[in-house]
Design a protein around this motif. Structure first.
Motif, PDB file in Angstrom:
ATOM      1  N   LEU A  30      -0.796   2.547  -0.171  1.00  0.00           N
ATOM      2  CA  LEU A  30      -1.117   1.523   0.822  1.00  0.00           C
ATOM      3  C   LEU A  30       0.095   0.651   1.141  1.00  0.00           C
ATOM      4  O   LEU A  30       0.377   0.367   2.306  1.00  0.00           O
ATOM      5  N   CYS A  31       0.800   0.245   0.105  1.00  0.00           N
ATOM      6  CA  CYS A  31       1.982  -0.592   0.297  1.00  0.00           C
ATOM      7  C   CYS A  31       3.055   0.168   1.084  1.00  0.00           C
ATOM      8  O   CYS A  31       3.706  -0.397   1.961  1.00  0.00           O
ATOM      9  N   THR A  32       3.232   1.430   0.758  1.00  0.00           N
ATOM     10  CA  THR A  32       4.209   2.248   1.463  1.00  0.00           C
ATOM     11  C   THR A  32       3.841   2.370   2.938  1.00  0.00           C
ATOM     12  O   THR A  32       4.700   2.265   3.822  1.00  0.00           O
ATOM     13  N   PHE A  33       2.559   2.561   3.219  1.00  0.00           N
ATOM     14  CA  PHE A  33       2.093   2.626   4.604  1.00  0.00           C
ATOM     15  C   PHE A  33       2.362   1.308   5.332  1.00  0.00           C
ATOM     16  O   PHE A  33       2.880   1.296   6.453  1.00  0.00           O
ATOM     17  N   LEU A  34       2.013   0.199   4.692  1.00  0.00           N
ATOM     18  CA  LEU A  34       2.251  -1.109   5.304  1.00  0.00           C
ATOM     19  C   LEU A  34       3.723  -1.323   5.625  1.00  0.00           C
ATOM     20  O   LEU A  34       4.071  -1.831   6.694  1.00  0.00           O
ATOM     21  N   LEU A  35       4.586  -0.936   4.696  1.00  0.00           N
ATOM     22  CA  LEU A  35       6.024  -1.106   4.910  1.00  0.00           C
ATOM     23  C   LEU A  35       6.534  -0.211   6.027  1.00  0.00           C
ATOM     24  O   LEU A  35       7.391  -0.635   6.823  1.00  0.00           O
ATOM     25  N   THR A  36       6.019   0.991   6.118  1.00  0.00           N
ATOM     26  CA  THR A  36       6.431   1.893   7.196  1.00  0.00           C
ATOM     27  C   THR A  36       6.041   1.305   8.552  1.00  0.00           C
ATOM     28  O   THR A  36       6.843   1.275   9.486  1.00  0.00           O
ATOM     29  N   GLU A  37       4.816   0.841   8.653  1.00  0.00           N
ATOM     30  CA  GLU A  37       4.344   0.256   9.910  1.00  0.00           C
ATOM     31  C   GLU A  37       5.102  -1.026  10.255  1.00  0.00           C
ATOM     32  O   GLU A  37       5.480  -1.243  11.405  1.00  0.00           O
TER      33      GLU A  37
END
Length: 84
Positions: A15-22
């Motif tokens: 989830l954190c990785t997704f948030l950072l990508t976005e």
């Protein structure tokens, strides 16, 4: 309980990785948005904490020689790549 902790930590890392990508994509087009930058920094710090916690409890998350994160499961054949 350990399997649940491992799954929970992996899910939070994802989830954190997704948030950072976005957030990174947004910041590419809105580099002066201070709120977005604070959001990115907050979640980058959280991801570092989660990775550290995961590695202390379950072992190292593999990294490639260039330092990028590498999930070992991706090296295995995907369901559609298996011969029938």
């Amino acid at each position: 309980m350990e399997a649940n902790d491992k799954a929970r930590l992996l899910r939070e890392i994802q989830l954190c990785t997704f948030l950072l990508t976005e957030a990174n994509l947004y910041l590419d087009t809105h580099p002066d948005d201070q709120d977005a930058l604070k959001f990115y920094e907050k979640h980058a710090a959280r991801l570092r904490e989660l990775r550290t916690q995961y590695e202390e409890q379950f072992g190292r998350i593999e990294k490639r020689p260039d330092g990028t994160l590498h999930w070992a499961w991706i090296d295995k054949p995907w369901p559609w790549q298996k011969e029938v």
